[in-house]
Scaffold this motif. Structure first.
Motif, PDB file in Angstrom:
ATOM      1  N   UNK A   1      -5.262  14.163 -23.982  1.00 44.44           N
ATOM      2  CA  UNK A   1      -6.514  14.893 -24.190  1.00 44.44           C
ATOM      3  C   UNK A   1      -6.637  15.898 -23.045  1.00 44.44           C
ATOM      4  N   UNK A   2      -7.436  16.944 -23.274  1.00 44.71           N
ATOM      5  CA  UNK A   2      -7.459  18.048 -22.322  1.00 44.71           C
ATOM      6  C   UNK A   2      -8.884  18.518 -22.052  1.00 44.71           C
ATOM      7  N   UNK A   3      -9.150  18.779 -20.771  1.00 46.29           N
ATOM      8  CA  UNK A   3     -10.281  19.604 -20.361  1.00 46.29           C
ATOM      9  C   UNK A   3      -9.653  20.869 -19.789  1.00 46.29           C
ATOM     10  N   UNK A   4      -9.817  21.972 -20.483  1.00 53.32           N
ATOM     11  CA  UNK A   4      -9.098  23.198 -20.155  1.00 53.32           C
ATOM     12  C   UNK A   4     -10.059  24.276 -19.676  1.00 53.32           C
ATOM     13  N   UNK A   5      -9.763  24.846 -18.520  1.00 49.46           N
ATOM     14  CA  UNK A   5     -10.491  25.997 -17.988  1.00 49.46           C
ATOM     15  C   UNK A   5      -9.520  27.162 -17.859  1.00 49.46           C
ATOM     16  N   UNK A   6      -9.859  28.270 -18.490  1.00 50.12           N
ATOM     17  CA  UNK A   6      -9.023  29.460 -18.437  1.00 50.12           C
ATOM     18  C   UNK A   6      -9.822  30.585 -17.789  1.00 50.12           C
ATOM     19  N   UNK A   7      -9.302  31.108 -16.693  1.00 45.33           N
ATOM     20  CA  UNK A   7      -9.952  32.200 -15.969  1.00 45.33           C
ATOM     21  C   UNK A   7      -9.167  33.476 -16.248  1.00 45.33           C
ATOM     22  N   UNK A   8      -9.878  34.505 -16.694  1.00 40.16           N
ATOM     23  CA  UNK A   8      -9.248  35.770 -17.058  1.00 40.16           C
ATOM     24  C   UNK A   8     -10.129  36.916 -16.564  1.00 40.16           C
TER      25      UNK A   8
ATOM     26  N   UNK B   1     -13.457  30.417 -19.503  1.00 35.82           N
ATOM     27  CA  UNK B   1     -13.656  29.736 -20.793  1.00 35.82           C
ATOM     28  C   UNK B   1     -13.308  28.266 -20.631  1.00 35.82           C
ATOM     29  N   UNK B   2     -14.169  27.398 -21.153  1.00 34.78           N
ATOM     30  CA  UNK B   2     -13.967  25.951 -21.030  1.00 34.78           C
ATOM     31  C   UNK B   2     -13.836  25.334 -22.410  1.00 34.78           C
ATOM     32  N   UNK B   3     -12.800  24.489 -22.577  1.00 35.92           N
ATOM     33  CA  UNK B   3     -12.546  23.833 -23.855  1.00 35.92           C
ATOM     34  C   UNK B   3     -12.261  22.354 -23.625  1.00 35.92           C
ATOM     35  N   UNK B   4     -12.752  21.528 -24.550  1.00 35.86           N
ATOM     36  CA  UNK B   4     -12.465  20.090 -24.551  1.00 35.86           C
ATOM     37  C   UNK B   4     -11.651  19.768 -25.798  1.00 35.86           C
ATOM     38  N   UNK B   5     -10.497  19.140 -25.600  1.00 33.06           N
ATOM     39  CA  UNK B   5      -9.609  18.804 -26.709  1.00 33.06           C
ATOM     40  C   UNK B   5      -9.363  17.306 -26.682  1.00 33.06           C
ATOM     41  N   UNK B   6     -10.003  16.583 -27.597  1.00 31.86           N
ATOM     42  CA  UNK B   6      -9.860  15.125 -27.632  1.00 31.86           C
ATOM     43  C   UNK B   6      -9.020  14.649 -28.804  1.00 31.86           C
ATOM     44  N   UNK B   7      -8.854  15.495 -29.836  1.00 29.19           N
ATOM     45  CA  UNK B   7      -8.030  15.097 -30.977  1.00 29.19           C
ATOM     46  C   UNK B   7      -6.565  14.977 -30.555  1.00 29.19           C
ATOM     47  N   UNK B   8      -5.846  14.019 -31.126  1.00 32.26           N
ATOM     48  CA  UNK B   8      -4.445  13.812 -30.720  1.00 32.26           C
ATOM     49  C   UNK B   8      -3.508  14.850 -31.330  1.00 32.26           C
ATOM     50  N   UNK B   9      -3.638  16.090 -30.899  1.00 38.11           N
ATOM     51  CA  UNK B   9      -2.788  17.155 -31.416  1.00 38.11           C
ATOM     52  C   UNK B   9      -1.468  17.175 -30.658  1.00 38.11           C
ATOM     53  N   UNK B  10      -0.481  17.832 -31.229  1.00 42.06           N
ATOM     54  CA  UNK B  10       0.861  17.823 -30.649  1.00 42.06           C
ATOM     55  C   UNK B  10       0.992  18.761 -29.465  1.00 42.06           C
TER      56      UNK B  10
END
Length: 563
Positions: free
Chosen positions: A178-185, A209-218
């Motif tokens: 799972x991911x907590x993703x921060x992208x600075x641009x 930009x902040x994203x939370x990815x909890x689904x078990x994606x590949x």
């Protein structure tokens, strides 16, 4: 009260249980829903789970990113940890629980060893690195046979595009993440990926930009651009558009269409598996479907037919390919199924004639492009890279599902797809898994069907032979035989007899090289046609194929004369 019994559910991480139940309830639309769960199967504990706190900053002028990934693993299944990471990664630093750790990095794989104590405890790995991604982007591509034009990762001032397989972040090989993703641009450049958006914040000349990815994606793909964001709710699902300012006027039409497709496919297959679906514009003309979003080039978005064709295709991939995953070692079935339940299904909803024309075009494409010496089995299809792979993986595959539907019947076909989605969500799924699902619903063996249409190459070519008509009292008897070229296939073939003032049809079972038939008509016969509605995947004769540009594409020797 509407009571629904769910006999079994397979989910990923345990915390997704209630989310899955809510999705099922939303899908049934019941005012009062009682759910009795008999059994719940959770992903095996020894598969391993990792939580990524991933922070990435993009520097378009240098076409570079700097990243820090803090990975928490509750328990390692082995004595080593392996991550995929781009060969372009440099200045790599690794710590385990805050202490520097030696590692091996070779051919895009980063490996580090664990002590005996670390194997049985929660550990935190921090990986720091930089990487330059500068794949050349096509300005005016000549064709679209490869939807990505060979671009796997590029960072530029026009936008950034990073495919999951490019290794732009450390991906753990041995478990789910799972991911907590921060992208600075740079300011005004928003990032989009799978999962839920937690917002975009601008300050000091930068946008985060902040994203939370909890689904078990590949794997995660990432798109960055000067987006305007529009959203619309579909129950608990967010439909969204991320368009450039000059394309923003199209947002309402795309949002309305997205809502319609989501409702259509939930009725057909079951609850949508993600939190959102976003239509994201790309700065070069791609056509990709990712978990919970699609990435489409701006020039393509403006085409008026895309909303009615490609958009629905990519949304359907959230069920087939991104929801129920593909076991690529056993062949990519998702493009075939998605083409059938999207592109073909839209024609079918429009009219029977449109559906018949679509099937006939598939047969023409196959006969023209997939010459016998270049043909291959459907199970060998991985992805579209040229007209031949598209013709087999998409077109022939769609016809296989059409024939499967005719063999098992309407109720069993759509019921088997619902079963498949329910039972295989977020699991790697093969053609054999699909076979089992349809056998269970159709209550018949489909071994011969799958062996000949999926696991061997080619398609039958057959013709009418020795056809005769004679009077039999007040009626007419028409007899003849169907002759197949080798190897013979087994299938049900429709025969259409046109007589004076009436039409008669008959379905016969074909399984041998020669199959006799007889039809009785009350009036004088005028014509007899085999497979009149193009229901069988077959190799056409040249006389059945009108001149087309595909003949040039498939030719091994083309002479071009310029004025």
């Amino acid at each position: 009260m509407n009571k629904k019994v769910i006999t079994s559910i397979h989910i990923g991480p345990t915390e997704r249980f209630y989310k899955h139940i809510q999705a099922i309830a939303a899908g049934y639309g019941a005012a009062l829903l009682v759910i009795q769960v008999v059994s719940v199967s959770v992903c095996p504990a020894d598969e391993g789970n990792a939580d990524h706190q991933l922070r990435v900053e993009l520097f378009p002028e240098q076409q570079m990113l700097q990243a820090v990934d803090q990975i928490t693993i509750e328990k390692s299944p082995g004595s080593t940890l392996d991550f995929t990471l781009s060969r372009r990664a440099e200045q790599i630093e690794v710590t385990v629980n805050g202490r520097p750790r030696e590692f091996d990095f070779k051919d895009g794989r980063l490996r580090l060893g664990l002590t005996v104590a670390e194997k049985s405890k929660k550990i935190r790995i921090t990986i720091r690195y930089t990487a330059v991604f500068d794949d050349p982007v096509p300005i005016r591509p000549l064709n679209a046979d490869n939807p990505g034009y060979g671009v796997s990762a590029t960072i530029s001032d026009r936008g950034s595009f990073l495919l999951a397989g490019s290794g732009w972040y450390p991906q753990w090989i041995d478990g789910q993440s799972s991911y907590a993703l921060n992208v600075i641009a740079p300011q005004g450049m928003l990032a989009v990926t799978a999962g839920q958006s937690k917002g975009h914040v601008t300050g000091n000349g930068k946008t985060e930009s902040t994203w939370m990815i909890s689904d078990p994606i590949r794997g995660l793909s990432l798109s960055v651009g000067p987006y305007t964001v529009r959203e619309k709710k579909v129950g608990n699902i967010t439909a969204a558009t991320y368009f450039f300012p000059e394309t923003d006027h199209l947002s309402d039409a795309y949002l309305d269409a997205t809502v319609r497709y989501l409702k259509l496919y939930q009725d057909l297959f079951g609850p949508y598996p993600f939190d959102k679906f976003a239509v994201v514009e790309n700065f070069f003309p791609t056509g990709y479907g990712f978990p919970s979003y699609t990435l489409i080039g701006g020039t393509v978005l403006r085409l008026p037919f895309i909303i009615h064709t490609s958009l629905g295709h990519e949304i359907a991939h959230c069920w087939w390919g991104n929801g129920v995953r593909v076991d690529y070692d056993a062949g990519n079935w998702s493009e075939a199924l998605t083409t059938y339940v999207a592109d073909y299904h839209y024609k079918e909803m429009k009219s029977a004639q449109d559906a018949r024309s679509y099937r006939l075009q598939i047969l023409r494409n196959y006969a023209t492009l997939a010459k016998p010496d270049r043909d291959f089995a459907l199970k060998q299809f991985q992805s579209r890279t040229d007209p031949i792979t598209k013709t087999i993986g998409y077109d022939k595959g769609a016809m296989v599902f059409h024939m499967l539907r005719r063999q098992v019947g309407e109720e069993a076909f759509w019921g088997a797809l619902r079963d498949l989605y329910r039972d295989r969500l977020f699991k790697s799924t093969s053609w054999r898994d699909i076979q089992k699902s349809f056998e269970a619903r159709g209550q018949q063996s489909l071994r011969i069907f799958f062996d000949q249409w999926v696991f061997q190459k080619g398609a039958p070519r057959f013709y009418l032979d020795a056809v005769q008509a004679r009077r039999a009292g007040s009626a007419w008897e028409i007899e003849g035989r169907i002759v197949q070229e080798s190897p013979p296939y087994s299938f049900d073939l429709d025969l259409l007899l046109e007589s004076q003032g009436r039409t008669d049809s008959k379905t016969i079972r074909i399984s041998d090289k020669e199959t006799p038939f007889q039809i009785t008509s009350e009036s004088r016969p005028l014509s007899l046609v085999a497979d009149p509605a193009s229901q069988i995947m077959r190799r056409l004769f040249p006389i059945e194929i009108p001149p087309a540009i595909n003949a040039i594409k498939s030719s091994s020797a083309v002479l071009t004369v310029l004025s």
